[in-house]
Design a protein around this motif. Structure first.
Motif, short mmCIF file in Angstrom:
data_model
loop_
_atom_site.label_atom_id
_atom_site.label_comp_id
_atom_site.label_asym_id
_atom_site.label_seq_id
_atom_site.Cartn_x
_atom_site.Cartn_y
_atom_site.Cartn_z
N LYS A 44 1.58 -3.43 -19.12
CA LYS A 44 0.25 -3.42 -18.51
C LYS A 44 -0.34 -2.04 -18.72
O LYS A 44 0.29 -1.03 -18.37
CB LYS A 44 0.36 -3.76 -17.02
CG LYS A 44 -0.98 -3.89 -16.31
CD LYS A 44 -0.78 -4.61 -14.99
CE LYS A 44 -1.96 -4.44 -14.05
NZ LYS A 44 -3.23 -4.95 -14.55
N SER A 46 -2.71 -0.31 -17.40
CA SER A 46 -2.95 0.57 -16.25
C SER A 46 -1.62 1.12 -15.73
O SER A 46 -1.55 2.24 -15.21
CB SER A 46 -3.70 -0.18 -15.15
OG SER A 46 -2.92 -1.25 -14.65
N PHE A 47 -0.54 0.35 -15.87
CA PHE A 47 0.78 0.82 -15.44
C PHE A 47 1.23 1.97 -16.33
O PHE A 47 1.74 2.99 -15.84
CB PHE A 47 1.79 -0.34 -15.48
CG PHE A 47 3.17 0.04 -15.02
CD1 PHE A 47 3.40 0.47 -13.72
CD2 PHE A 47 4.25 -0.04 -15.89
CE1 PHE A 47 4.68 0.81 -13.29
CE2 PHE A 47 5.52 0.30 -15.48
CZ PHE A 47 5.75 0.73 -14.18
N TYR A 50 -0.69 4.97 -15.41
CA TYR A 50 -0.24 5.45 -14.09
C TYR A 50 1.06 6.26 -14.24
O TYR A 50 1.20 7.33 -13.66
CB TYR A 50 -0.05 4.24 -13.18
CG TYR A 50 0.88 4.44 -12.01
CD1 TYR A 50 0.51 5.21 -10.92
CD2 TYR A 50 2.12 3.82 -12.00
CE1 TYR A 50 1.37 5.37 -9.84
CE2 TYR A 50 2.98 3.97 -10.94
CZ TYR A 50 2.62 4.75 -9.85
OH TYR A 50 3.47 4.90 -8.80
N ILE A 55 -0.47 10.84 -10.93
CA ILE A 55 0.16 10.32 -9.70
C ILE A 55 1.68 10.25 -9.85
O ILE A 55 2.43 10.84 -9.08
CB ILE A 55 -0.43 8.96 -9.31
CG1 ILE A 55 -1.93 9.12 -9.02
CG2 ILE A 55 0.27 8.37 -8.09
CD1 ILE A 55 -2.68 7.83 -8.89
N HIS A 100 7.55 9.85 -10.37
CA HIS A 100 7.73 10.31 -8.98
C HIS A 100 9.10 10.97 -8.82
O HIS A 100 9.86 10.67 -7.90
CB HIS A 100 7.62 9.11 -8.00
CG HIS A 100 6.26 8.49 -7.94
ND1 HIS A 100 5.15 9.16 -7.50
CD2 HIS A 100 5.84 7.25 -8.29
CE1 HIS A 100 4.10 8.35 -7.56
NE2 HIS A 100 4.49 7.19 -8.05
N GLU A 103 11.91 8.56 -8.24
CA GLU A 103 11.75 7.45 -7.28
C GLU A 103 11.40 6.17 -8.04
O GLU A 103 11.78 5.07 -7.64
CB GLU A 103 10.62 7.75 -6.28
CG GLU A 103 10.91 8.86 -5.30
CD GLU A 103 11.91 8.45 -4.24
OE1 GLU A 103 11.90 7.27 -3.86
OE2 GLU A 103 12.71 9.31 -3.83
N LEU A 104 10.68 6.34 -9.10
CA LEU A 104 10.33 5.21 -9.96
C LEU A 104 11.24 5.29 -11.18
O LEU A 104 11.23 6.30 -11.91
CB LEU A 104 8.86 5.30 -10.35
CG LEU A 104 8.22 4.11 -11.05
CD1 LEU A 104 6.70 4.19 -10.92
CD2 LEU A 104 8.59 4.01 -12.51
N VAL A 106 12.70 2.44 -13.78
CA VAL A 106 12.83 1.02 -14.12
C VAL A 106 12.90 0.83 -15.63
O VAL A 106 12.14 1.43 -16.39
CB VAL A 106 11.68 0.19 -13.47
CG1 VAL A 106 10.32 0.64 -13.94
CG2 VAL A 106 11.85 -1.29 -13.72
N ALA A 164 9.54 -6.32 -9.62
CA ALA A 164 9.86 -5.21 -10.52
C ALA A 164 8.86 -4.07 -10.36
O ALA A 164 9.15 -2.93 -10.73
CB ALA A 164 9.87 -5.69 -11.97
N PHE A 165 7.68 -4.38 -9.83
CA PHE A 165 6.65 -3.36 -9.67
C PHE A 165 6.51 -2.95 -8.20
O PHE A 165 5.44 -2.50 -7.77
CB PHE A 165 5.32 -3.89 -10.21
CG PHE A 165 5.36 -4.14 -11.71
CD1 PHE A 165 5.19 -3.09 -12.60
CD2 PHE A 165 5.59 -5.41 -12.21
CE1 PHE A 165 5.23 -3.31 -13.97
CE2 PHE A 165 5.64 -5.63 -13.58
CZ PHE A 165 5.46 -4.58 -14.47
N ALA A 166 7.58 -3.13 -7.46
CA ALA A 166 7.66 -2.66 -6.07
C ALA A 166 6.50 -3.15 -5.22
O ALA A 166 6.06 -2.47 -4.29
CB ALA A 166 7.74 -1.13 -6.03
N TYR A 168 3.39 -3.48 -5.98
CA TYR A 168 2.06 -2.94 -6.28
C TYR A 168 1.19 -3.95 -7.03
O TYR A 168 -0.02 -3.80 -7.08
CB TYR A 168 2.17 -1.64 -7.09
CG TYR A 168 2.56 -0.45 -6.24
CD1 TYR A 168 1.60 0.30 -5.59
CD2 TYR A 168 3.89 -0.09 -6.09
CE1 TYR A 168 1.94 1.41 -4.81
CE2 TYR A 168 4.26 1.01 -5.33
CZ TYR A 168 3.27 1.75 -4.68
OH TYR A 168 3.62 2.83 -3.91
N TYR A 169 1.81 -4.93 -7.64
CA TYR A 169 1.08 -6.05 -8.25
C TYR A 169 1.49 -7.34 -7.56
O TYR A 169 2.62 -7.47 -7.11
CB TYR A 169 1.40 -6.20 -9.75
CG TYR A 169 1.07 -5.02 -10.61
CD1 TYR A 169 -0.09 -4.28 -10.43
CD2 TYR A 169 1.93 -4.66 -11.65
CE1 TYR A 169 -0.38 -3.20 -11.25
CE2 TYR A 169 1.64 -3.58 -12.47
CZ TYR A 169 0.49 -2.85 -12.26
OH TYR A 169 0.21 -1.79 -13.07
#
Ligand code: HEM
Length: 477
Positions: A44, A46-47, A50, A55, A100, A103-104, A106, A164-166, A168-169
């Motif tokens: 994706k 935008s992912f 991101y 961020i 992060h 923290e992220l 995957v 899988a996207f915690a 957020y989606y």
């Protein structure tokens, strides 16, 4: 005459039996094996932005042969089956998202697709667990020219994929489209090996060697720049060079080699074209003294040193090998890339493999299969036919059915003529109708191994080097 009627009845039976067996041969009686191909999916956009943005301040890494092409991640080495309009295909490679400060963390690895008609499912190993990631729709499965493919299927997130996207989606959210292809294995395949055997016997007496390969991807961000939305271009390989996704392979390396000193000249061209891009790298060579090496190539008819590296070859498994050797751009090559990279900038790592025996197995090159964008003589955008296509993509029913009909009609005409002459013969009315028993059985899907058994979950540590910075730098240009 009863005997004449019986003969014609037998002839009719034989003819219809022939038809039945011809139809049986022509029908999709079994799955076709698929081998070699690519799956392109950008997850994706935008992912991705991101992850590398302010961020998450993270990075993206690809591995196990996965690469980036046309704004998507490219997975490779398809294996699977195509069965009466349904394709089940596994691909290899991983893409790792990190952000992060960890923290992220995957990894999406070894995607696979199940596709019928114009819809299907995309599965992905998310940190090692096979997950139905997205529902696919809106593009027809095409089977022609020996290739099974889907171009630009819409992908919507499943409920399992959303985890899988915690969170957020949400399920139903649009992801990037998915395109994939795989080659049908010819019924009498060439003894093509996944590991290429050496093509030339090296001479044992001196340092002369042959059949060596060079794998080099030039630079990840260069490939992204060429195929991205700035240059909107592409690349082609020629004269023996092969595209392995994240690397190009140049074969037929010949020259001399010891572990520290080697001179090897290879064959092949990779040509990049696009807006303001026209670069052909031809017949590369590596030269090293005391392990200090230079990779050169013909560019516009001139031999130019492109990158330098430090690598001693190690002898193992009948090979002299240097794998994933870091390289840096030379001063001389700065103009080759339009001045966008500086001398000393990191370029893609290279691999040199020199076979020492005829049986030596060279490193496996990821198999992207045929290019689904390259038109083939039998190319078609029609949905897959129900019957299996032959090696050239032609449907064997095209000539079998008319031939069979001629046979049946001929026999039937003979029976009718005889009936008219011998209306009193009772056997003639009991002519069996085996044509009605033409095969209707559905093909049996073949089993496909899941990549989970390969234990390829991707990395668990943050990437040591990340390419997204390169990509961002290119985008600013
Ligand atoms: C320290 C932990 C995290 C923090 C502080 C954080 C923070 C944020 C923030 C502030 C946004 C909104 C961005 C925007 O609207 O522009 C966001 C979006 C997002 N985050 Fe995280 N996040 C964290 C962990 C994760 C994890 C573990 C995942 C799992 C993959 C994740 C996936 C996403 C996704 C998918 C988006 C939406 C991106 C988009 O398409 O715009 N985040 N996050």
């Amino acid at each position: 005459m009863p005997h004449a009627t019986a003969r014609v009845t037998r002839a009719l039976f034989v003819a219809t039996a022939m038809v039945a067996s011809l139809l049986l041969w022509a029908s999709p009686a079994g799955a076709e094996d698929l081998s070699g191909g690519r799956l392109d999916w950008g997850v994706k956009e935008s992912f991705r932005n991101y992850i590398t943005g302010p961020i998450a301040q993270g990075s993206v890494q690809t591995g196990d042969g996965a690469s980036t092409a046309n704004g998507a991640y490219r997975f490779h080495s398809a294996s699977g089956s195509y069965d009466g309009g349904t394709a089940t295909i596994d691909y290899r490679g991983w893409v790792y998202f990190w952000g992060h400060d960890g923290e992220l963390d995957v990894t999406f690895a070894n995607p696979s697709v199940e596709y019928s008609g114009s819809s299907g499912t995309l599965y992905v190993y998310v940190n090692g667990s096979r997950t139905d990631m997205a529902s696919l729709s809106g593009a027809s499965l095409s089977a022609s020219g020996g290739t099974v493919s889907v171009s630009g299927a819409s992908a919507t997130l499943t409920a399992n994929g959303a985890t899988a996207f915690a969170g957020y989606y949400e399920a139903g959210q649009a992801l990037n489209p998915v395109s994939f292809s795989a080659d049908v294995v010819a019924s009498q395949p060439e003894p093509e090996q996944t590991t290429e055997a050496a093509t030339e016997a090296p001479e044992a007496e001196d340092d002369t060697v042959g059949g060596a390969i060079l794998d080099w991807g030039v630079r990840t961000s260069w490939r992204e720049y060429v195929s991205g939305n700035i240059a909107e271009g592409s690349w082609t390989v020629a004269d023996g060079a092969a595209d392995g996704g994240a690397v190009f392979r140049f074969p037929e390396g010949a020259g001399t080699a010891t572990t520290t000193d080697y001179e090897l000249s290879y064959k092949g061209t990779v040509a990049f074209t696009g807006t303001n891009v026209d670069l052909a790298i031809t017949d590369p060579a590596v030269t090293a003294t005391g392990g200090a090496g230079v990779l050169s190539a013909e560019i516009d008819g001139e031999r130019i040193d492109l990158v330098s590296f430090e690598a001693e070859l190690t002898e193992a498994d009948d090979l002299l090998l240097a794998e994933a050797v870091p390289t840096t751009l030379t001063e001389a090559a700065v103009p080759v890339f339009g001045g966008y990279y500086q001398a000393g900038d990191p370029m893609d790592p290279l691999t040199i493999a020199v076979p020492l025996t005829e049986d030596a197995a060279l490193p496996v090159l990821p198999d992207l299969g045929s290019d689904p964008d390259e038109p083939t003589p039998a190319a078609s955008t029609e949905p897959a036919p129900a019957a299996a296509a032959d090696e050239d993509g032609a449907n064997p029913l095209i000539w079998i059915v008319p031939a069979a009909l001629v046979l049946v009609m001929g026999a039937a005409a003979a029976v009718i003529a005889l009936k008219r002459r011998k209306r009193t013969d009772p056997d003639a009315d009991e002519a069996s109708e085996p044509a009605a028993s033409a095969p209707t059985s559905e093909p049996t899907p073949s089993e496909t191994a899941t990549p989970a058994e390969n234990g390829q979950d991707g990395p668990t540590a943050p990437p040591a080097e990340s390419s997204p910075e390169d990509t961002e730098a290119d985008k600013e240009k």
